[in-house]
Design an enzyme around this catalytic site. Sequence first.
Site, PDB file in Angstrom:
ATOM      1  N   LYS A 206       0.868  -1.180   0.000  1.00 12.82           N
ATOM      2  CA  LYS A 206       0.000   0.000   0.000  1.00 12.82           C
ATOM      3  C   LYS A 206       0.906   1.232   0.000  1.00 12.82           C
ATOM      4  O   LYS A 206       1.516   1.550   1.020  1.00 12.82           O
ATOM      5  CB  LYS A 206      -0.878   0.027   1.258  1.00 12.82           C
ATOM      6  N   GLU A 287       9.416   0.544  11.758  1.00 17.88           N
ATOM      7  CA  GLU A 287      10.497   1.538  11.844  1.00 17.88           C
ATOM      8  C   GLU A 287       9.840   2.909  11.937  1.00 17.88           C
ATOM      9  O   GLU A 287       9.045   3.272  11.073  1.00 17.88           O
ATOM     10  CB  GLU A 287      11.400   1.437  10.613  1.00 17.88           C
ATOM     11  N   CYS A 321      13.675  10.777   8.827  1.00 20.44           N
ATOM     12  CA  CYS A 321      13.617  10.209  10.182  1.00 20.44           C
ATOM     13  C   CYS A 321      14.958  10.400  10.872  1.00 20.44           C
ATOM     14  O   CYS A 321      15.038  10.504  12.084  1.00 20.44           O
ATOM     15  CB  CYS A 321      13.253   8.739  10.108  1.00 20.44           C
ATOM     16  N   GLU A 416       8.987  14.887  17.612  1.00 19.18           N
ATOM     17  CA  GLU A 416       9.436  14.937  16.223  1.00 19.18           C
ATOM     18  C   GLU A 416       8.591  15.945  15.450  1.00 19.18           C
ATOM     19  O   GLU A 416       7.377  15.798  15.368  1.00 19.18           O
ATOM     20  CB  GLU A 416       9.315  13.553  15.579  1.00 19.18           C
TER      21      GLU A 416
END
Length: 516
Positions: A206, A287, A321, A416
């Site tokens: 996806k 992750e 990231c 973040e």
Amino acid sequence: MALPEFRNEPFTDFSAEANQKLMREAIAAVEARMGLELPAVVGGERLHVPDRFESRNPSKKEEVVARAPLGSRELVDRAVDVAWLAFRAWKRVPPEDKAALFLRAAELLRRRKFEAAAWMVLEVGKNWAEADADVAEAIDHLEYFAREILRYAEGKPTTPHPHEVSYYTYEPLGVVAVIPPWNFPLAIPMGMALGAIAAGNTVVLKPSSDAPATVYTFLEVMEQAGLPPGVLNLVPGSGSVVGDLLVTHPRVRMVAFTGSREVGCRIYEQAARVQPGQVWLKRVIAEMGGKNAVVVAEDADLEEAVAAAVTSGYGYQGQKCSAGSRLVVTGPVYDRVVEAFVERVRGLRVGPAKDNYPVGPVINERAYRTILEYIEVGKREGRLLCGGEPADGEGYYIQPTVFADVSPHARIGQEEIFGPVVAVIRARDFDHALEIANATDYGLTGAVFTRDPDRIAKARAEFHCGNLYINRKCTGALVGVHPFGGFNMSGTDAKVGGPDYLLWFLQPKVTSIKYR
Ligand code: NAP
């Protein structure tokens, strides 16, 4: 079959005029295809449905890059069934043939390098070098896995035992759902899906709703290289529908996810619940995010450290990231470093990715709003030294922003932000700097600048993150060189691009034969 040692794909030299020309031509060719109608692809069949969504150019928000189908339960069920059918044959394909196919695909992608990069420039707002590096990483995955297929096919030795011989071999798991983010829109889906496929599994992928067109190149390359229909299936759609259906599907054997902490934690929990009819415990790779620190000690080469901190913090608008979103500087050099850092950040020009500005747009409206909200929080929590506002243009542009004197416990020092915002934090000394670096829920990357061997040893022992870099930036992990994954709330630390990655997609089997 012995292959030459793995080497990373070289980056394109955009200072060469010939390469600039090729990139401009590729961008123009992709621009001519804007509004591309993408299908879902199940068992090689192109499927169109009336309900569709759009991906847009973040540099020019009115521009529709592609339209893709909104996947449904019916499409997900069909893709999972087809993937199981394809699994029967794919798992038996000899490793040499699988490896050869991967190498063919690498060559095909090499030939389409500029085109693949151009899709990223227009669909997710990467500048040329960032887009090129993403394609290079995708090629690296193909080359690296080709070698790993052969290595894992050898199995492992077992202890000799009288009158018996035991074989330790690896088997694939079955159907793997792959759910990637948008920020490495070729390298990450390819890393996860190719890991699964290399191990002999089949995949329902996806794509991120922000990058369905870029992912499509992956499918085309694999088909052209000879991947049998049904081994790689694409079902675009929203995370909360298609993603959710895949994660909870009783016939999905494993989920490979990369994305935010919020979604990753939810997937981890959902996948743990055994569904009616499910006869295995689902395996999950998750992750997730980071709040990575670049630590600068007073003995460091300050110029090098500052240059690396800028690249780590603002490369791809801070939307990695691995981004160095905290700059932790020891007292004696704090003011000097902050001054030099701000001077460089002020020099970063912001503009459309297609024109190759160092800083482009952020991905979408939601990210734009969230980042600007964090900037308002930052104005209360720190000393704004530059940026702090939207930037001009037709896209989601935000000025590169620096906050100094931020408390390690402030929200902008802990959460973040995923945008061009760096929090600078003062440390009393090196030990305090490491303490600050470790004081978040995350543990993805980190960088330490020091020339002192004792400090290097201390950082190696105590800096708790999956990818620690000494005297270099904390972004730009290379396949094979810097296998990648994080600790704590940065995820499962699967280390994509490393020697243990394929193991996540395999189950070891031991067969013992008594011969007397
Ligand atoms: P995200 O919002 O978590 O989305 C990631 C993927 O999950 C997308 O395909 C998304 O689909 C899907 N999704 C959303 N809700 C879901 C649900 N309920 N069930 C199943 N799937 C769902 O993350 P993102 O904004 O794309 O990516 C940015 C994040 O990824 C950052 O936090 C970044 O740090 C992290 N990241 C981590 C790594 C790493 O290696 N550790 C690498 C790159 C990025 P839609 O697109 O349709 O929403």
